[in-house]
Design a protein around this motif. Structure first.
Motif, PDB file in Angstrom:
ATOM      1  N   GLN A  89    -137.214 -28.976 -12.495  1.00  0.00           N
ATOM      2  CA  GLN A  89    -137.296 -30.436 -11.739  1.00  0.00           C
ATOM      3  C   GLN A  89    -136.007 -31.274 -11.483  1.00  0.00           C
ATOM      4  OE1 GLN A  89    -139.396 -33.893 -13.560  1.00  0.00           O
ATOM      5  NE2 GLN A  89    -140.243 -32.256 -14.913  1.00  0.00           N
ATOM      6  N   LYS A  93    -135.097 -33.319  -7.412  1.00  0.00           N
ATOM      7  CA  LYS A  93    -134.412 -34.145  -7.919  1.00  0.00           C
ATOM      8  C   LYS A  93    -133.277 -34.594  -6.522  1.00  0.00           C
ATOM      9  CE  LYS A  93    -132.359 -38.303 -10.155  1.00  0.00           C
ATOM     10  NZ  LYS A  93    -131.687 -38.077 -11.854  1.00  0.00           N
ATOM     11  N   LEU A  96    -134.845 -34.273  -2.941  1.00  0.00           N
ATOM     12  CA  LEU A  96    -135.841 -35.432  -2.836  1.00  0.00           C
ATOM     13  C   LEU A  96    -134.551 -36.914  -2.844  1.00  0.00           C
ATOM     14  CD1 LEU A  96    -137.968 -36.593  -2.649  1.00  0.00           C
ATOM     15  CD2 LEU A  96    -138.109 -37.300  -4.577  1.00  0.00           C
ATOM     16  N   HIS A 148    -151.777 -40.631  -7.763  1.00  0.00           N
ATOM     17  CA  HIS A 148    -150.643 -39.492  -6.795  1.00  0.00           C
ATOM     18  C   HIS A 148    -151.299 -38.859  -5.918  1.00  0.00           C
ATOM     19  CE1 HIS A 148    -151.135 -36.869 -11.219  1.00  0.00           C
ATOM     20  NE2 HIS A 148    -150.260 -38.446 -10.654  1.00  0.00           N
ATOM     21  N   LEU A 151    -149.086 -41.480  -3.394  1.00  0.00           N
ATOM     22  CA  LEU A 151    -146.885 -41.004  -3.386  1.00  0.00           C
ATOM     23  C   LEU A 151    -147.234 -40.141  -3.323  1.00  0.00           C
ATOM     24  CD1 LEU A 151    -144.739 -41.193  -5.397  1.00  0.00           C
ATOM     25  CD2 LEU A 151    -145.628 -39.767  -6.758  1.00  0.00           C
ATOM     26  N   VAL A 155    -144.373 -39.106  -0.152  1.00  0.00           N
ATOM     27  CA  VAL A 155    -143.431 -37.528  -0.775  1.00  0.00           C
ATOM     28  C   VAL A 155    -143.598 -37.018   1.210  1.00  0.00           C
ATOM     29  CG1 VAL A 155    -143.761 -35.517  -1.234  1.00  0.00           C
ATOM     30  CG2 VAL A 155    -143.790 -37.198  -2.719  1.00  0.00           C
ATOM     31  N   ILE A 168    -143.703 -30.605  -6.107  1.00  0.00           N
ATOM     32  CA  ILE A 168    -143.858 -32.343  -6.833  1.00  0.00           C
ATOM     33  C   ILE A 168    -145.402 -32.211  -7.865  1.00  0.00           C
ATOM     34  CG2 ILE A 168    -144.218 -34.464  -6.347  1.00  0.00           C
ATOM     35  CD1 ILE A 168    -141.860 -34.019  -4.797  1.00  0.00           C
ATOM     36  N   LEU A 172    -146.703 -33.303 -10.961  1.00  0.00           N
ATOM     37  CA  LEU A 172    -147.849 -34.768 -11.512  1.00  0.00           C
ATOM     38  C   LEU A 172    -148.928 -34.221 -12.262  1.00  0.00           C
ATOM     39  CD1 LEU A 172    -147.539 -36.307  -7.957  1.00  0.00           C
ATOM     40  CD2 LEU A 172    -146.298 -37.227 -10.217  1.00  0.00           C
ATOM     41  N   THR A 190    -146.961 -40.826 -13.057  1.00  0.00           N
ATOM     42  CA  THR A 190    -145.586 -39.736 -12.787  1.00  0.00           C
ATOM     43  C   THR A 190    -145.535 -39.886 -14.482  1.00  0.00           C
ATOM     44  OG1 THR A 190    -143.481 -38.436 -11.715  1.00  0.00           O
ATOM     45  CG2 THR A 190    -144.276 -41.306 -11.678  1.00  0.00           C
ATOM     46  N   SER A 197    -139.728 -38.065 -12.245  1.00  0.00           N
ATOM     47  CA  SER A 197    -140.035 -39.046 -12.411  1.00  0.00           C
ATOM     48  C   SER A 197    -139.715 -40.923 -11.561  1.00  0.00           C
ATOM     49  CB  SER A 197    -140.639 -39.261 -14.022  1.00  0.00           C
ATOM     50  OG  SER A 197    -142.049 -37.944 -13.402  1.00  0.00           O
ATOM     51  N   LEU A 200    -139.244 -40.087  -8.094  1.00  0.00           N
ATOM     52  CA  LEU A 200    -141.191 -40.463  -7.933  1.00  0.00           C
ATOM     53  C   LEU A 200    -141.444 -41.537  -7.561  1.00  0.00           C
ATOM     54  CD1 LEU A 200    -142.283 -37.415  -8.889  1.00  0.00           C
ATOM     55  CD2 LEU A 200    -141.983 -37.632  -6.620  1.00  0.00           C
TER      56      LEU A 200
END
Length: 414
Positions: A89, A93, A96, A148, A151, A155, A168, A172, A190, A197, A200
């Motif tokens: 993750q 991250k 992202l 979701h 979101l 994304v 991702i 989720l 999330t 999280s 996001l």
């Protein structure tokens, strides 16, 4: 990097992510593996994460669900991913954040480099002097209820890497596992506790709230820290209209305002003397309210300021009590100071920023000194059952070593 892999993820990214996860610490996930045990076969474990993520075969393991008490009462679920998944993750991250960090609003403060909760409180303080009304609102379970589909739409709008979009989606929908073994499948939200999280949630709120405010109410500034936000208004009527509009907007985004925690507040002070039902609000651990203070010339007057909230003081005192200092009669006083000073210093640095002599801060430090007096009575036979004598002893220590404890150095002496 391996050209034979469908996804190009540099091995260095995995190693850097591991370093950050290691510094952050944290407990074991559903597999029971701690960071220390992960490091026993570090090279192979990191290679395994890279190999699976690069090949598209990485599937997040279930998330351990732990129930923790909420400050306002009740409990909330905290998701604890495995160490391996926290590293994966963290890789996501980092990618992202590079893609979306330039998007975020200047008044979005949560989980962003070079921005802090104190920056948000400071900006709110200044704006409360300029605007007579504030909308304090609370979103019911933001992290649990993020849609979701909405979101992922955001994304896909900004993320170029197909592997990140894929993972991702998998993060989720990774199921929760409770302590009794019950499996809970995720159809929204999330997980709080997930490494990726916060970013996001920020991205979701950027479109659900920040951009909407700029578009629909550009003359009304706000401060937002993750799901904690306030809006400034000139009049009560304007505040009522915006609150109604905000309620509709949250419903469009499949969220809900908390009916009892959402209210309009009047910023009452020496010049604003209107009677109103709500004249104070809480934001990021501070209570904004009318307080009686001195100006630079020593004159007393009413001002609308942030001070450490009652909840913040109570929470800190409970942490001090939980340390059970009085049971450490075998420790010297400098050992006690060394153990608690980082915690005390951190709390004071945060809550003395805007009103350093607030009653909540003074009362909390007074209670801390009482715990030290109780420790002294347990340590020394001559002080047992004699609180006044123990207080006198502690006061003499403070006179000799006024910087021994972090709060003594700031004048909170016994």
């Amino acid at each position: 990097m391996d050209k034979d892999k469908p996804f190009c993820i540099p091995k260095l990214e995995i190693f850097e992510a591991y370093g950050k996860v290691r510094r952050n610490g944290g407990s074991a996930g559903i597999d029971g593996q701690s960071i220390a045990s992960f490091e026993e076969n570090l090279k192979a474990n990191l290679y395994r994460i890279w190999n699976r993520m690069s090949s598209g075969s990485y599937f997040p393991p279930p998330v351990k669900l732990v129930m923790i008490p909420k400050k306002s009462g009740g409990e909330r679920g905290l998701g604890i991913p495995t160490v391996s998944d926290r590293i994966a993750q963290m890789v996501g991250k980092q990618y992202l954040e590079r893609e979306v960090k330039h998007l975020f609003h200047q008044d979005s403060y949560g989980y962003r480099p070079n921005k802090s909760a104190l920056d948000a409180v400071g900006k709110a303080r200044v704006r409360c002097w300029r605007y007579d009304f504030v909308i304090e609102f609370d979103i019911r379970g933001l992290f649990d209820n993020i849609d979701h589909e909405l979101l992922m739409k955001a994304v896909r709008l900004h993320v170029k890497e197909n592997w990140l979009i894929l993972y991702i989606q998998r993060w989720l929908t990774a199921p929760f596992v409770k302590g009794d073994g019950e499996v809970i499948n995720q159809t929204s939200g999330t997980p709080q506790g997930g490494v990726i999280s916060p970013v996001l949630a920020n991205l979701f709120m950027h479109y659900a709230f920040d951009k909407w405010m700029d578009r629909e109410h550009p003359s009304n500034p706000f401060e937002r820290y993750a799901d904690d936000a306030i809006i400034h208004c000139r009049t009560e009527r304007e505040a009522m209209e915006i609150m109604q509009s905000l309620d509709m907007r949250m419903k469009e985004c499949k969220l809900e305002l908390h009916p009892y925690k959402t209210k309009i507040v009047y910023c009452k002070d020496k010049d604003r003397k209107q009677e109103y039902e709500n004249t104070e609000f809480d934001f990021l651990g501070y209570t904004f309210k009318r307080v009686f203070i001195k100006d630079k010339l020593g004159r007393l007057y009413w001002n609308f300021l942030p001070s450490a909230s009652i909840k913040a003081g109570k929470g800190f005192r409970e942490r001090i009590v939980s340390l059970r200092l009085h049971m450490r009669s075998g420790s010297k006083i400098d050992m006690i100071a060394e153990d608690i000073n980082p915690m005390v210093r951190g709390w004071l640095n945060y809550f003395r920023k805007f009103n350093p002599s607030s009653s909540s801060v003074r009362h909390t430090m007074y209670c801390l000194n009482r715990r030290l007096i109780k420790w002294a009575m347990c340590k020394y036979k001559k002080l047992r059952g004699r609180p006044r004598r123990a207080e006198s002893w502690l006061r003499k220590v403070a006179e000799r070593q006024p910087r021994l404890f972090a709060h003594w150095a700031l004048g909170f002496l016994p």
